[in-house]
Enzyme design. Structure first.
Site, mmCIF file in Angstrom:
data_model
loop_
_atom_site.group_PDB
_atom_site.id
_atom_site.type_symbol
_atom_site.label_atom_id
_atom_site.label_comp_id
_atom_site.label_asym_id
_atom_site.label_seq_id
_atom_site.Cartn_x
_atom_site.Cartn_y
_atom_site.Cartn_z
ATOM 1 N N HIS A 1 18.417 12.942 -6.488
ATOM 2 C CA HIS A 1 16.559 12.236 -5.700
ATOM 3 C C HIS A 1 15.667 12.934 -7.062
ATOM 4 O O HIS A 1 14.769 12.591 -7.501
ATOM 5 C CB HIS A 1 16.670 12.982 -4.740
ATOM 6 N N HIS B 1 24.162 14.727 -6.429
ATOM 7 C CA HIS B 1 23.218 14.253 -5.085
ATOM 8 C C HIS B 1 21.935 14.564 -5.432
ATOM 9 O O HIS B 1 20.856 13.453 -5.651
ATOM 10 C CB HIS B 1 24.511 14.985 -4.220
ATOM 11 N N GLU B 2 21.615 15.848 -5.463
ATOM 12 C CA GLU B 2 20.389 15.806 -4.983
ATOM 13 C C GLU B 2 19.865 15.401 -7.155
ATOM 14 O O GLU B 2 18.734 15.370 -6.608
ATOM 15 C CB GLU B 2 20.872 17.548 -5.326
#
Length: 370
Positions: free
Chosen positions: A22, A18-19
């Site tokens: 980003h 997920h990170e």
């Protein structure tokens, strides 16, 4: 203990994916990244490359992507808030999207191993709603009300989320399936449009009845439990996408059931402690059955957790990615951003509520484990 660690690492990989979404889109859009870290807590080691610090932290789960000017005004041209609205949308959306991509990869492992389970009826309980509606063993369900049915799991999920509701069932019947004279006449027109040996489509209606033994509404059917292997790459991709879709629908239906009071929060909501414990237990059991089963268990948990995290983060809740996307969409429609101070207050309030919820969930997890 080793299996608990495996659960922590799996949960951590999903958060890290997920990170990384980003991080990657921040870099692609020229947004400065202060730090990208693997793990949480104090740093074990780190190094600088360009303007970004890359760190490994002591707690082996999760990660973070800290961007320049993410939460405060910053005159730096590389600051998050100084980029175009579309650039910011892509960065925020990338985290959940990467979770869904990771879920798809896990689904591919599952489908490659076991195939796809078909919603084909195996047996019909005598004098049940299904029997009275004319369903027969060998029928394949294709739609219930307005929802497409692709596997037997869809049927169970729909019955659980819509207890006792009348059902309009569309199904396929092989032309050779035993039928009554009335059913043959009813299907005659449909079968004229089918090639010999192909299946004809039928429609029937029924109302599930409450079963005291299982304490749920049931149609009175059981399924074959047979799995079909994909015959070509397109079918393989379709089956894999279905697995992700099923997790998404399960999450949405589960939220709906919570709001309707059909499920108790303390029984249905599990936090990181409970999840890690369950993952560890199933991995421990799976390793006794061989490497293939163990891989399937890990992929199943990866699919479920990653898809759920992706969808939950897209909910328009302050402090989550979905909440931030909502403000960005408002900015896109208005042509100017929402007052940063007001947006910050909303996200701060949302974060406070989320932290309170996490404490309650943590307490519930610990209570269940004791």
């Amino acid at each position: 203990m080793l299996y608990i660690l495996a659960g922590i690492l799996l949960f951590g990989v999903i958060v890290l994916v997920h990170e990384f979404g980003h991080f990657l889109f921040a870099k692609l859009n020229g947004i400065g990244v202060v730090e990208f870290s693997i793990g949480m807590g104090p740093r074990l080691c780190s190094f600088m490359r360009g303007d970004t610090r890359y760190s490994i932290k002591c707690l082996p789960f999760g990660g973070s992507c800290m961007m320049v000017g993410e939460d405060v005004d910053n005159p730096d041209p590389s600051a998050f808030n100084n980029k175009s609205v579309w650039a910011r949308i892509s960065v925020i959306a990338a985290g959940p999207v990467f979770n869904l991509i990771f879920a798809l990869l896990c689904a591919m492992i599952i489908v490659a191993q076991v195939g796809h389970d078909l919603p084909v009826l195996y047996d019909i309980v005598e004098d049940s709603p299904a029997a009275r509606a004319g369903l027969l063993p060998g029928d394949e369900l294709i739609r219930i009300n307005n929802r497409k049915i692709s596997s037997r799991r869809d049927v169970s999920l729909y019955l659980m989320a819509h207890p006792g509701e009348p059902l309009t069932i569309h199904y396929k019947r092989l032309s050779g399936t035993q039928q009554s004279e009335g059913q043959k006449l009813e299907a005659q027109e449909s079968e004229k449009q089918q090639r010999k040996g192909m299946s004809a489509e039928y429609v029937t209606e029924l109302v599930p009845e409450y079963n005291e033994e299982y304490q749920s509404y049931m149609m009175g059917v059981s399924f074959m439990g047979n799995y079909k292997k994909a015959e070509n790459p397109l079918e393989f991709l379709n089956y894999s996408l279905y697995e992700v879709k099923y997790c998404i629908v399960t999450t949405i239906d589960g939220l709906g059931m919570l709001f309707k009071g059909q499920m108790k929060v303390e029984d249905s909501v599990t936090g990181p402690v409970g999840i890690v414990s369950m993952v560890g237990e199933t991995i421990e059991e799976g390793q006794k059955s061989g490497a293939a089963v163990l891989l399937n268990i890990i992929a199943t948990w990866g699919l479920l957790l990653s898809a759920t995290l992706g969808i939950m983060n897209l909910l328009p809740i302050p402090a989550l990615d979905g909440g931030r996307l909502l403000f960005l969409l408002i900015e896109l429609l208005r042509g100017r951003p929402v007052d940063p101070e007001k947006e910050g207050m909303v996200h701060a309030a949302g974060m406070a509520l989320l932290m309170m919820l996490m404490v309650l969930v943590l307490f519930n997890d610990i209570r269940k484990l004791m």
